[in-house]
Scaffold this motif. Structure first.
Motif, PDB file in Angstrom:
ATOM      1  N   SER A 232     -42.375  64.645  85.704  1.00 58.77           N
ATOM      2  CA  SER A 232     -43.028  64.453  86.999  1.00 58.77           C
ATOM      3  C   SER A 232     -43.126  65.766  87.767  1.00 58.77           C
ATOM      4  O   SER A 232     -44.047  65.958  88.551  1.00 58.77           O
ATOM      5  CB  SER A 232     -42.306  63.394  87.822  1.00 58.77           C
ATOM      6  N   ALA A 233     -42.179  66.693  87.528  1.00 60.23           N
ATOM      7  CA  ALA A 233     -42.254  67.980  88.224  1.00 60.23           C
ATOM      8  C   ALA A 233     -43.460  68.772  87.729  1.00 60.23           C
ATOM      9  O   ALA A 233     -44.150  69.422  88.506  1.00 60.23           O
ATOM     10  CB  ALA A 233     -40.981  68.774  87.991  1.00 60.23           C
ATOM     11  N   ILE A 234     -43.728  68.708  86.428  1.00 57.37           N
ATOM     12  CA  ILE A 234     -44.833  69.497  85.867  1.00 57.37           C
ATOM     13  C   ILE A 234     -46.180  68.818  86.127  1.00 57.37           C
ATOM     14  O   ILE A 234     -47.098  69.409  86.692  1.00 57.37           O
ATOM     15  CB  ILE A 234     -44.603  69.725  84.359  1.00 57.37           C
ATOM     16  N   VAL A 235     -46.288  67.547  85.738  1.00 56.40           N
ATOM     17  CA  VAL A 235     -47.579  66.862  85.880  1.00 56.40           C
ATOM     18  C   VAL A 235     -47.791  66.358  87.314  1.00 56.40           C
ATOM     19  O   VAL A 235     -48.860  66.532  87.892  1.00 56.40           O
ATOM     20  CB  VAL A 235     -47.671  65.692  84.879  1.00 56.40           C
ATOM     21  N   GLY A 236     -46.740  65.756  87.899  1.00 56.61           N
ATOM     22  CA  GLY A 236     -46.875  65.175  89.236  1.00 56.61           C
ATOM     23  C   GLY A 236     -47.089  66.237  90.301  1.00 56.61           C
ATOM     24  O   GLY A 236     -48.114  66.254  90.993  1.00 56.61           O
ATOM     25  N   PHE A 237     -46.139  67.173  90.393  1.00 58.37           N
ATOM     26  CA  PHE A 237     -46.253  68.202  91.421  1.00 58.37           C
ATOM     27  C   PHE A 237     -47.288  69.275  91.034  1.00 58.37           C
ATOM     28  O   PHE A 237     -47.883  69.910  91.899  1.00 58.37           O
ATOM     29  CB  PHE A 237     -44.889  68.831  91.719  1.00 58.37           C
TER      30      PHE A 237
END
Lengths: 536, 46
Positions: free
Chosen positions: A59-64
């Motif tokens: 989620s840090a890579i794709v989400g943010f």
């Protein structure tokens, strides 16, 4: 379209290596201490990469990263804080003290460390319960994000991807304990660094260099959406290379719900704090810092920078900005990778994301199993709360199997949540920041006090822990609009996601709960000291 | 708004974003330097 044979082949090789590392961890796991703390003799580079890859999930890579594509470079502040606070400050000022204190008190988990430091069984149990309530939500988010990514790439259903992801990760955590978790984390971390560097280098060449890319993005400011649209709230935005106007809706969302909660929340994460206790000495922790720093720069730092640059690429190729070309924020990074990168990079990227999901997931399974099996069940057996025949210390082998069994139970809870709850990708970053928020609100004041006070106040710690948890829960359930929408209880009772309105409804629960838990701590601490003085 | 005499730094003119870049790369450099500097430092006394 990427060649299916290449994807399947690379996935099999990756999973094969993970299985071998899991086996190596299992071979060396003979006792409860091995399972919980990896024997306390882990190499610096493994600690650095394991800390980073546990911290950074898909989620840090794709989400943010997608957030950067939609709202711009302001989120780079989060990556900078991740390195400065989440790594450097955490290792130098927290890590060394945690390691020394953990050794002195013979603590093997984060709740046990605080419980022993304050001489309070309540603190240990309460912390374990907070972990067992909050962590399945975070685990659900990571499981869903990994499955949503694996499903289209491997051509299987989301539920099949969920089963594969859970089975492989659970197997090496249950059998190999923290040693297997950290070995596989190191592999996954190295893969993530390699994948993100490759993507960054190709992206820079695609946009004509750093200077030209930023220049083009600055010149595109007039194309940035304004007002509230179906793809987001753009009030206060000034383009992708500028911060939103101070105190505008977007500034509050960026600073108040993302940068502060996630940036500070990392300090009190149980799955990260336990990494400090695996080091043999302070020297090992010092040596692991450069590995963690480079890891965080190349993963989150690069993801947030290139997330914004995707606008330059999409506008050049399709005359559309990223949010229009990709159709949703969560799809910006995957759409860019699929369109702009060579086939081998697409495959590496898919594996990078699966690795990011697995490395975080394995640590979460491990911490939940430790909290239930070690902090609650084994500690309960030492009290009179259980019938006499069930009381007493277990032998080493039996104790290990109890923690393994508890891990299995929470793997199943997380799996069932992911299988039956709706799998909306939009909830993933919110669930992530919720867990960071509750940990910081409940644990941070007593964690800091424990490390720096010569005479820790048990009463202040117990009150602060309870107030932080209750206030966080109340505000997440009934005040914060985004958290309320994920949890759904306010809607079920009052027919709305929040009881507040305007910008107050946007504020993250940590902004209410952390100041209140800190204030409670200070008041009770002074009162406690006064009482002790009066008694003397 | 432009700073540094109206010139852009690496194509960016918002000082807050430039500061974020500086902090990002500066923090990483600090991690590497700290790790190397303290590479052989022995255990601190309690």
């Amino acid at each position: 379209m990427v060649d299916t044979g290449l994807v399947v082949g690379a996935t099999i090789v990756y999973i094969g290596i993970v299985v071998v590392l899991g086996y190596l961890g299992w071979k060396k796991t003979k006792s409860g201490k091995d399972f919980l703390l990896a024997g306390q003799n882990v190499s610096p580079w493994i600690i650095g990469l394991s800390y980073g890859s546990t911290f950074i999930s898909t989620s840090a890579i794709v989400g943010f990263g997608g957030f950067a594509g939609n709202y711009g470079m302001g989120i780079i502040w989060l990556a900078a804080l991740n390195i400065l606070v989440g790594l450097l400050l955490a290792f130098v000022y927290f890590g060394k003290k945690v390691r020394r204190l953990g050794k002195k008190l013979k603590a093997q988990t984060f709740p046990e460390l605080l419980g022993k430091a304050y001489g309070s069984r309540f603190i240990r149990w309460f912390m374990a319960i907070v972990i067992l309530i909050g962590m399945p939500l975070y685990t659900w988010a990571v499981l869903i994000s990994g499955s949503l990514l694996m499903s289209p790439t491997l051509g299987i259903s989301v539920n099949d991807a969920l089963i594969i992801l859970t089975l492989i990760t659970a197997a090496y955590v249950i059998f190999g304990g923290l040693r297997a978790v950290m070995y596989t984390d190191a592999l996954q971390g190295a893969l993530m660094i390699f994948g993100m560097i490759a993507i960054m280098v190709i992206t820079i060449s695609l946009i004509g260099g750093v200077d030209h890319g930023n220049q083009s993005l600055t010149d595109m400011a007039s194309l940035h959406p304004t007002g509230i649209t179906s793809t987001g709230n753009y009030n206060g935005m000034n383009g992708w290379t500028a911060m939103p106007a101070a105190f505008s809706d977007n500034w509050i969302i960026l600073v108040g719900t993302i940068i502060i909660p996630v940036g500070i929340g990392v300090l009190a994460q149980p799955q990260l704090a336990v990494r400090f206790m695996t080091a043999k000495d302070s020297k090992t922790l010092n040596r692991s810092i450069p590995f963690g720093g480079v890891f965080l720069l190349t993963t989150v730092g690069f993801a947030y920078i290139l997330g914004s640059w995707t606008n330059v690429y999409f506008y050049d190729k399709l005359t559309q900005i990223s949010i229009v070309a990709a159709k949703s924020q969560g799809n910006i990074i995957p759409a860019f990778i699929n369109m702009a990168m060579p086939e081998w990079v697409v495959v590496i990227f898919m594996l990078t994301l699966v690795a990011a999901a697995m490395s975080t997931l394995s640590s979460l399974f491990h911490v939940m199993g430790s909290a239930a099996g070690y902090d609650i069940w084994r500690s309960l057996k030492m009290t009179k709360l259980l019938p006499e025949r069930m009381r007493g210390e277990d032998e080493s082998g039996k104790a290990l199997n109890i923690t393994r069994g508890a891990t299995l139970v929470f793997v199943m809870v997380s799996f069932l949540m992911a299988y039956f709850l709706p799998s909306s990708g939009g909830f993933i970053p919110i669930a992530t920041s919720m867990f960071f928020g509750i940990c910081a609100s409940a644990f941070l004041p007593l964690y800091i006090h424990m490390l720096w006070s010569k005479d820790p106040s048990k009463k202040a710690a117990e009150w602060s822990l309870a107030v932080g948890t209750i206030v966080w829960l109340f505000t997440a359930l009934f005040c914060c609009k985004t958290d309320g929408a994920v949890l759904g209880i306010c809607k079920a009772i009052f027919g709305t996601d929040t009881l507040l309105s305007g910008q107050l409804a946007v504020l993250d629960p940590i902004l209410y709960a952390l100041p209140l838990s800190t204030l409670t701590f200070i008041i009770v601490w002074f009162y406690d000291k006064k009482m002790v003085k009066a008694a003397a | 708004m432009s700073i540094f005499g109206g010139k852009r730094v690496f194509g960016i003119d918002d000082p807050w974003i430039i500061a974020a870049y500086v902090l990002l790369f500066g923090s990483t450099a600090a991690c590497v330097i700290y790790g190397i500097w303290k590479w052989n430092e022995e255990e601190e006394a309690d």
